[in-house]
Design a protein around this motif. Sequence first.
Motif, PDB file in Angstrom:
ATOM      1  N   UNK A 112      28.073 -47.409  16.353  1.00  0.00           N
ATOM      2  CA  UNK A 112      27.106 -47.031  15.344  1.00  0.00           C
ATOM      3  C   UNK A 112      25.775 -46.760  16.004  1.00  0.00           C
ATOM      4  N   UNK A 113      24.733 -46.504  15.226  1.00  0.00           N
ATOM      5  CA  UNK A 113      23.412 -46.246  15.811  1.00  0.00           C
ATOM      6  C   UNK A 113      22.973 -47.352  16.760  1.00  0.00           C
ATOM      7  N   UNK A 114      22.605 -46.956  17.981  1.00  0.00           N
ATOM      8  CA  UNK A 114      22.130 -47.915  18.972  1.00  0.00           C
ATOM      9  C   UNK A 114      23.203 -48.573  19.798  1.00  0.00           C
ATOM     10  N   UNK A 115      24.482 -48.369  19.450  1.00  0.00           N
ATOM     11  CA  UNK A 115      25.555 -49.007  20.218  1.00  0.00           C
ATOM     12  C   UNK A 115      25.868 -48.246  21.508  1.00  0.00           C
ATOM     13  N   UNK A 116      25.424 -47.012  21.595  1.00  0.00           N
ATOM     14  CA  UNK A 116      25.641 -46.177  22.775  1.00  0.00           C
ATOM     15  C   UNK A 116      24.351 -45.397  22.986  1.00  0.00           C
ATOM     16  N   UNK A 117      23.779 -45.467  24.191  1.00  0.00           N
ATOM     17  CA  UNK A 117      22.457 -44.905  24.427  1.00  0.00           C
ATOM     18  C   UNK A 117      22.478 -43.811  25.486  1.00  0.00           C
ATOM     19  N   UNK A 118      21.642 -42.807  25.287  1.00  0.00           N
ATOM     20  CA  UNK A 118      21.336 -41.834  26.340  1.00  0.00           C
ATOM     21  C   UNK A 118      20.263 -42.486  27.196  1.00  0.00           C
ATOM     22  N   UNK A 119      20.597 -42.815  28.437  1.00  0.00           N
ATOM     23  CA  UNK A 119      19.706 -43.630  29.257  1.00  0.00           C
ATOM     24  C   UNK A 119      18.991 -42.846  30.349  1.00  0.00           C
ATOM     25  N   UNK A 120      19.621 -41.756  30.839  1.00  0.00           N
ATOM     26  CA  UNK A 120      19.038 -41.011  31.953  1.00  0.00           C
ATOM     27  C   UNK A 120      19.438 -39.541  31.836  1.00  0.00           C
ATOM     28  N   UNK A 221      23.990 -41.489  16.699  1.00  0.00           N
ATOM     29  CA  UNK A 221      24.067 -42.758  17.421  1.00  0.00           C
ATOM     30  C   UNK A 221      22.822 -42.975  18.261  1.00  0.00           C
ATOM     31  N   UNK A 222      22.323 -41.907  18.880  1.00  0.00           N
ATOM     32  CA  UNK A 222      21.107 -42.016  19.683  1.00  0.00           C
ATOM     33  C   UNK A 222      20.489 -40.636  19.825  1.00  0.00           C
ATOM     34  N   UNK A 223      19.176 -40.633  20.117  1.00  0.00           N
ATOM     35  CA  UNK A 223      18.460 -39.365  20.257  1.00  0.00           C
ATOM     36  C   UNK A 223      17.346 -39.533  21.291  1.00  0.00           C
ATOM     37  N   UNK A 224      17.207 -38.555  22.171  1.00  0.00           N
ATOM     38  CA  UNK A 224      16.154 -38.538  23.186  1.00  0.00           C
ATOM     39  C   UNK A 224      15.488 -37.178  23.112  1.00  0.00           C
ATOM     40  N   UNK A 225      14.167 -37.152  22.973  1.00  0.00           N
ATOM     41  CA  UNK A 225      13.461 -35.886  22.903  1.00  0.00           C
ATOM     42  C   UNK A 225      12.131 -36.002  23.635  1.00  0.00           C
ATOM     43  N   UNK A 226      11.600 -34.856  24.081  1.00  0.00           N
ATOM     44  CA  UNK A 226      10.336 -34.877  24.798  1.00  0.00           C
ATOM     45  C   UNK A 226       9.893 -33.488  25.175  1.00  0.00           C
ATOM     46  N   UNK A 235      14.375 -34.605  39.834  1.00  0.00           N
ATOM     47  CA  UNK A 235      13.965 -35.952  39.421  1.00  0.00           C
ATOM     48  C   UNK A 235      14.404 -36.162  37.982  1.00  0.00           C
ATOM     49  N   UNK A 236      15.129 -37.239  37.727  1.00  0.00           N
ATOM     50  CA  UNK A 236      15.626 -37.489  36.383  1.00  0.00           C
ATOM     51  C   UNK A 236      14.579 -38.202  35.537  1.00  0.00           C
ATOM     52  N   UNK A 237      14.861 -38.262  34.233  1.00  0.00           N
ATOM     53  CA  UNK A 237      14.086 -39.061  33.293  1.00  0.00           C
ATOM     54  C   UNK A 237      14.926 -40.255  32.898  1.00  0.00           C
ATOM     55  N   UNK A 247      10.763 -45.645  25.478  1.00  0.00           N
ATOM     56  CA  UNK A 247      10.155 -44.431  26.029  1.00  0.00           C
ATOM     57  C   UNK A 247      10.868 -44.022  27.302  1.00  0.00           C
ATOM     58  N   UNK A 248      10.754 -42.727  27.634  1.00  0.00           N
ATOM     59  CA  UNK A 248      11.330 -42.196  28.860  1.00  0.00           C
ATOM     60  C   UNK A 248      10.223 -41.982  29.885  1.00  0.00           C
ATOM     61  N   UNK A 249      10.565 -42.153  31.162  1.00  0.00           N
ATOM     62  CA  UNK A 249       9.605 -41.965  32.240  1.00  0.00           C
ATOM     63  C   UNK A 249      10.308 -41.345  33.431  1.00  0.00           C
ATOM     64  N   UNK A 250       9.538 -40.875  34.391  1.00  0.00           N
ATOM     65  CA  UNK A 250      10.111 -40.367  35.627  1.00  0.00           C
ATOM     66  C   UNK A 250      10.907 -41.472  36.304  1.00  0.00           C
ATOM     67  N   UNK A 251      12.077 -41.109  36.823  1.00  0.00           N
ATOM     68  CA  UNK A 251      12.915 -42.106  37.482  1.00  0.00           C
ATOM     69  C   UNK A 251      12.181 -42.773  38.642  1.00  0.00           C
ATOM     70  N   UNK A 252      11.292 -42.057  39.299  1.00  0.00           N
ATOM     71  CA  UNK A 252      10.544 -42.640  40.411  1.00  0.00           C
ATOM     72  C   UNK A 252       9.710 -43.832  39.952  1.00  0.00           C
ATOM     73  N   UNK A 253       9.276 -43.818  38.670  1.00  0.00           N
ATOM     74  CA  UNK A 253       8.470 -44.911  38.155  1.00  0.00           C
ATOM     75  C   UNK A 253       9.314 -46.058  37.625  1.00  0.00           C
ATOM     76  N   UNK A 254      10.559 -45.772  37.250  1.00  0.00           N
ATOM     77  CA  UNK A 254      11.430 -46.818  36.716  1.00  0.00           C
ATOM     78  C   UNK A 254      12.119 -47.582  37.838  1.00  0.00           C
ATOM     79  N   UNK A 255      12.487 -46.861  38.897  1.00  0.00           N
ATOM     80  CA  UNK A 255      13.197 -47.478  40.016  1.00  0.00           C
ATOM     81  C   UNK A 255      12.205 -48.174  40.943  1.00  0.00           C
ATOM     82  N   UNK A 256      12.460 -49.411  41.312  1.00  0.00           N
ATOM     83  CA  UNK A 256      11.539 -50.117  42.206  1.00  0.00           C
ATOM     84  C   UNK A 256      11.419 -49.457  43.569  1.00  0.00           C
ATOM     85  N   UNK A 257      12.422 -48.712  43.980  1.00  0.00           N
ATOM     86  CA  UNK A 257      12.373 -48.057  45.276  1.00  0.00           C
ATOM     87  C   UNK A 257      11.929 -46.618  45.204  1.00  0.00           C
TER      88      UNK A 257
END
Length: 673
Positions: A112-120, A221-226, A235-237, A247-257
């Motif tokens: 259902x809504x939120x049970x499966x997410x678009x993550x990247x 179930x899920x929605x990502x827009x920007x 570079x992914x989001x 919120x979505x961000x640049x992968x460089x900012x999410x990944x510690x490395x």
Amino acid sequence: MTARISDEARAPIPGRRRWAGSLWFALLLASAALTACGEPCETGAVCARTCPPGGAPICAAHGLCACLLAPDAAPTAAEGPEAGPGSIDPGSDAGPTGAGGEEAPAACATPGPGDLLINELMLDGEPTEDAEFVELVNPGPGPVALAGVELTSNRGADQVRRVEFTGGCLPADAALAVFSERGAWVTPGGNPWPVTAELRSFGFANGGDFDFRLVRGEAVIDRVEGSGDVIEPGVSLNRQPDRVGPAMASHRDVDPGGRTASPGRCPGGGRYEEGCPDPPPGGGGGDGGLDMGPGDAGVGEVDPAWGDGGDGGRGSEPDAAVDAGPVFECPLPAPGELRINEVLIDGRVPRTEADEFVEIVNRADGARRMLGLTLAVEGDDGWDPRVVIADGCLPGPGALAVHPDPLDWRFEPPPLDPPVIADARLALGNESRAPIALLDEQGDVLDRFDPGGLSIVEGVSLNRSPDLTGDDWRLHDRLAPGDSSPGTCAGGEPFTVDGCPVEPVEDCAPPTLASLVINEVLVDGAEEGDRDEFVELVNVGPAPLALDGLGLWSSRGDGTLVERVAFERGCLPPGAWAIYGDRADWVGGEAATVSRAERLALPNEAPVVVELRREAEVWRAELPAGFADEGISAVRAVDGDPLAPFVPHDAVSEWPASPGARVDGAPFGEPAP
């Protein structure tokens, strides 16, 4: 849950081990505000749920209280789904049904809504659009069914179907990365519910606003827009924080490395199903890290902009308040303790060949230090280093399968002290057959693999024979069932100090000039297009003959020889095999893998030469021009005798030809008349 691009500048979370500790420490500080199960909770906050050891209840999308494993927790066995909205009792005979009528496994809940997410999202792939992907995650405590779920995205004002899932499930705390090439998908390891899907129009605009949705029927179930302004080439989001962020961000900012992408993996490189363990100590800037994304440095190369191995993350200050974790000690390997045991030279994965690997086995009863351990390929000026491990411990007895992408490296069992990777450029030339060496920190050879004249088959590895202890090499499927076994014994068992059990597999003897005979050739066929022309091979020995590396050549009208059939593997049992220009017409023999099967195109008037070639051996048959009439084959005067001359078939039989049989039509398995 709808994730939007945040307008705020986000600083990267610092450090190896520190990134995970800081996030989880902050979440646990919120434990005083636990929300009761089933009540609305704030995304990312600690909520009320009983979780398995090492897990923590974290509020995900739409108030879903999910058990997420802490990055430092040991992996635990996946638990079954808990009862709840949209779930199916594992003991029930009923199961959710997809939009197309597909029945999902009863153990998997209907999302259902939120049970499966678009993550990247990778919306502008580099170096080509083949690198574009969409990563889905299951943040919940149980598996969800994918049948009937569709991934759509905008094309102008319309939503276009990109992927339609037709079956399978996504396990709890797991991710799935979908690419345009099905072979490039990154799926959870050991998933008992294989994912099936139909790819539609999988390609995204590099600019302009984007709107991605996961739908099932009429439910979103899920929605990502920007905005397209945030899209960077290569570079992914990614959700920030990963999986639970609104919120979505640049992968460089999410990944510690500071990596550019992590399809199907945690931002730091670990696996979701293993609780997102810390990235290898080579992680970006933390210890002189690797850019795992497609950038100018290349896959696995050190990005000089990341510094020389400082303690902080990219552009961050060290967090001295968080413990960097234990340091493990292990001795250097003694001679003979580390061996190259298995090598896949020619992978099957399209274009990238990311499934190629070199397996290093530690035979010792205890971990051994990987200080300066190097995999090198022989070049014109000596050994050319391809993979350099600066430090770390290799468990023993155990193994490391080194793939081109360090994110794919496989340890069995997992190491307590992961490797610090100084360089990773593993590329194995399919045709060069260059030797591969395992070097110590002084550059001395610890072990060596030389493909030499070995048969190389796409997707099939070469393995020591006997497994681990032997000095010979064989195709993997001649040693045990299966095409390869990276990280384990050939039969799938873990390595032990005593070696590996050996699965009995019927072997084939190498052919000799006396055991393999070119016995019959039809030069001038009677059928239209000469479709009935053939060359008959006969195994006159008592045992099956290996076809590995065997080539069938025939002459053109100008006398030049052309390879018509190239055998990769297979066996020819005692008896005959008639090879026609059309692979479907072959008669007798046993199934074989061939890399080439062309029309024979034997010249009807000119002298005809037929050859079999295997390494330095050559079997040759010569027939003068006009040797036999149309539809009449040339055959040995004595069936199966390599020294007997060729005669017209109708001179020794009432038959014009006998492909796959003796001249009188009897099987070769019976005594000669």
